[in-house]
Scaffold this active site. Structure first.
Site, PDB file in Angstrom:
ATOM      1  N   ASN A  10       0.843  -1.224  -0.013  1.00 53.41           N
ATOM      2  CA  ASN A  10       0.169  -0.175   0.005  1.00 53.41           C
ATOM      3  C   ASN A  10       0.926   1.011   0.040  1.00 53.41           C
ATOM      4  O   ASN A  10       1.562   1.625   1.053  1.00 53.41           O
ATOM      5  CB  ASN A  10      -0.897  -0.052   1.217  1.00 53.41           C
ATOM      6  CG  ASN A  10      -1.764   1.253   1.334  1.00 53.41           C
ATOM      7  OD1 ASN A  10      -1.729   2.059   0.455  1.00 53.41           O
ATOM      8  ND2 ASN A  10      -2.265   1.535   2.520  1.00 53.41           N
ATOM      9  N   LYS A  12       0.050   4.112  -0.124  1.00 52.39           N
ATOM     10  CA  LYS A  12      -0.594   5.444   0.296  1.00 52.39           C
ATOM     11  C   LYS A  12      -0.733   6.744  -0.541  1.00 52.39           C
ATOM     12  O   LYS A  12      -0.635   6.536  -1.625  1.00 52.39           O
ATOM     13  CB  LYS A  12      -0.019   5.525   1.706  1.00 52.39           C
ATOM     14  CG  LYS A  12      -0.152   4.439   2.717  1.00 52.39           C
ATOM     15  CD  LYS A  12       0.029   4.682   3.973  1.00 52.39           C
ATOM     16  CE  LYS A  12       0.154   3.372   4.901  1.00 52.39           C
ATOM     17  NZ  LYS A  12       0.152   3.534   6.239  1.00 52.39           N
ATOM     18  N   HIS A  94      -9.521   1.029   5.312  1.00 57.57           N
ATOM     19  CA  HIS A  94      -8.150   1.453   5.945  1.00 57.57           C
ATOM     20  C   HIS A  94      -8.454   2.246   6.941  1.00 57.57           C
ATOM     21  O   HIS A  94      -9.233   3.067   7.031  1.00 57.57           O
ATOM     22  CB  HIS A  94      -7.134   1.948   4.960  1.00 57.57           C
ATOM     23  CG  HIS A  94      -5.815   1.869   5.423  1.00 57.57           C
ATOM     24  ND1 HIS A  94      -5.499   2.717   6.397  1.00 57.57           N
ATOM     25  CD2 HIS A  94      -4.665   0.939   5.061  1.00 57.57           C
ATOM     26  CE1 HIS A  94      -4.249   2.517   6.664  1.00 57.57           C
ATOM     27  NE2 HIS A  94      -3.896   1.401   5.857  1.00 57.57           N
ATOM     28  N   GLU A  96      -6.807   4.510   8.025  1.00 57.20           N
ATOM     29  CA  GLU A  96      -6.572   6.088   7.758  1.00 57.20           C
ATOM     30  C   GLU A  96      -7.812   6.561   6.995  1.00 57.20           C
ATOM     31  O   GLU A  96      -7.967   7.744   7.405  1.00 57.20           O
ATOM     32  CB  GLU A  96      -5.428   6.115   6.859  1.00 57.20           C
ATOM     33  CG  GLU A  96      -3.958   5.924   7.788  1.00 57.20           C
ATOM     34  CD  GLU A  96      -2.886   5.249   6.891  1.00 57.20           C
ATOM     35  OE1 GLU A  96      -2.929   5.379   5.492  1.00 57.20           O
ATOM     36  OE2 GLU A  96      -1.822   4.845   7.725  1.00 57.20           O
ATOM     37  N   GLU A 164      -5.362  -4.942  10.737  1.00 53.45           N
ATOM     38  CA  GLU A 164      -4.275  -4.072  10.992  1.00 53.45           C
ATOM     39  C   GLU A 164      -4.537  -3.389  12.401  1.00 53.45           C
ATOM     40  O   GLU A 164      -5.503  -2.537  12.282  1.00 53.45           O
ATOM     41  CB  GLU A 164      -4.359  -3.092   9.697  1.00 53.45           C
ATOM     42  CG  GLU A 164      -3.992  -3.918   8.593  1.00 53.45           C
ATOM     43  CD  GLU A 164      -3.314  -2.701   7.310  1.00 53.45           C
ATOM     44  OE1 GLU A 164      -2.382  -3.003   7.069  1.00 53.45           O
ATOM     45  OE2 GLU A 164      -4.083  -1.623   7.234  1.00 53.45           O
ATOM     46  N   GLY A 170       2.808   2.148  10.740  1.00 54.02           N
ATOM     47  CA  GLY A 170       3.374   3.206  10.566  1.00 54.02           C
ATOM     48  C   GLY A 170       4.387   3.562  11.787  1.00 54.02           C
ATOM     49  O   GLY A 170       4.999   4.674  12.049  1.00 54.02           O
ATOM     50  N   SER A 203       3.521  -2.199  10.190  1.00 56.19           N
ATOM     51  CA  SER A 203       5.002  -2.011  10.455  1.00 56.19           C
ATOM     52  C   SER A 203       5.500  -3.737  10.050  1.00 56.19           C
ATOM     53  O   SER A 203       6.611  -4.069  10.877  1.00 56.19           O
ATOM     54  CB  SER A 203       5.405  -1.844  11.901  1.00 56.19           C
ATOM     55  OG  SER A 203       4.779  -0.552  12.273  1.00 56.19           O
TER      56      SER A 203
HETATM   57  C1  PEP Z   1      -0.693  -0.226   5.972  1.00 56.80           C
HETATM   58  O1  PEP Z   1      -0.641   1.261   5.304  1.00 56.80           O
HETATM   59  O2  PEP Z   1      -1.814  -0.861   5.770  1.00 56.80           O
HETATM   60  C2  PEP Z   1       0.477  -0.296   6.758  1.00 56.80           C
HETATM   61  C3  PEP Z   1       0.262  -1.391   7.419  1.00 56.80           C
HETATM   62  O3  PEP Z   1       1.372   0.481   6.855  1.00 56.80           O
HETATM   63  P1  PEP Z   1       2.933   0.221   7.715  1.00 56.80           P
HETATM   64  O4  PEP Z   1       3.277  -1.248   7.043  1.00 56.80           O
HETATM   65  O5  PEP Z   1       3.842   1.228   7.084  1.00 56.80           O
HETATM   66  O6  PEP Z   1       2.773   0.080   9.009  1.00 56.80           O
END
Ligand code: PEP
Length: 246
Positions: A10, A12, A94, A96, A164, A170, A203
């Site tokens: 992803n 983003k 997601h 976000e 998630e 992040g 992460s």
């Molecule tokens: C994500 O954006 O779905 C995500 C898991 O980000 P990161 O791997 O950067 O934590």
């Protein structure tokens, strides 16, 4: 039951045309794979990236779509537009988007229907906040999100679920293996179809990927930051391939 594992990246709101070289490198490194490899770049890059990854194992997805097929929705993108630009998947719900745009699980369910109508596989994201985990509400939160975000008709062909934890995205922090195992066992039990793929996201990086992929009921990962560089993402893909015989 054979489940084809999935490594999904992803990007983003990162990436302009100069970053297409990362997709080119990734495609060159993965002409074929025993797992599915997916990049979800900003929608502006989909069409040009589709030309770059053609003939490789790399597939493409969007990061959101509107619940309606078309109309007066300035700035939004329809599922059919993503499909037309080369996407086969779309990330929905997601955290976000739930946080930045106030998306509810009912909103997500409507988007999932729109994605299916346009032939896209929906990657539906679920996850608890840190406060919810601290309050021992994780499984209740995940259960409610699962029930409310997936419309009737969800199955292994049209839907992927991504666990998630909001606090792990992040941040460089990941849940313990036991915590991931607990949520994935719960998801396996409550998923609408035994073959629905269950991704872990939050992460994931080249150093922790193998241990995460060794956890029961983890069928792959949704990867943010570490998917931006082909060199990092390819190490995560290799770890998933090693965890996935055949
Ligand atoms: C994500 O954006 O779905 C995500 C898991 O980000 P990161 O791997 O950067 O934590």
């Amino acid at each position: 039951m054979t489940i084809t594992k999935l490594a999904a990246g992803n990007w983003k709101m990162n990436g302009t045309s100069k970053h297409l070289s990362e997709a080119k490198t990734l495609a060159a490194m993965h002409p074929a794979s025993s797992v599915e490899v997916l990049l979800c770049p900003p929608a502006t890059l989909l069409a040009s990236m589709a030309r770059i990854v053609l003939g490789s194992a790399v597939q493409l997805g969007g990061q959101d779509c509107h619940a309606k097929a078309k109309g007066a929705h300035t700035g939004d993108i329809a599922a059919e537009m993503l499909f037309d630009a080369g996407a086969g998947y779309v990330i929905l719900g997601h955290s976000e988007r739930r946080a930045d745009h106030g998306e509810t699980s009912a909103d997500v369910a409507a988007k999932v229907e729109a994605a299916w109508d346009s032939g896209l596989v929906a990657i539906v994201c679920l996850g608890e906040t840190e406060a919810q985990r601290d309050a021992d509400e994780t499984l209740a939160v995940i259960g409610a999100q699962l029930a409310q975000s997936l419309p009737a008709g969800a199955n292994a062909e049209n839907t992927v679920i991504a666990y998630e934890p909001v606090w792990a995205i992040g941040t460089g922090r990941t849940p313990s293996e036991a915590q991931i195992a607990e949520v994935h066992a719960f998801l396996r039990e409550h998923a609408p179809d035994a073959g629905v793929r269950l991704l872990y996201g939050g992460s994931v990086n080249p150093d922790n990927a193998a241990s995460i992929f060794a956890i029961a009921n983890v069928d792959g990962a949704l990867v943010g930051g570490a998917s931006l560089k082909a060199a990092d993402f390819t190490r995560i893909i290799s770890a998933l391939e090693s965890s996935s015989p055949g």
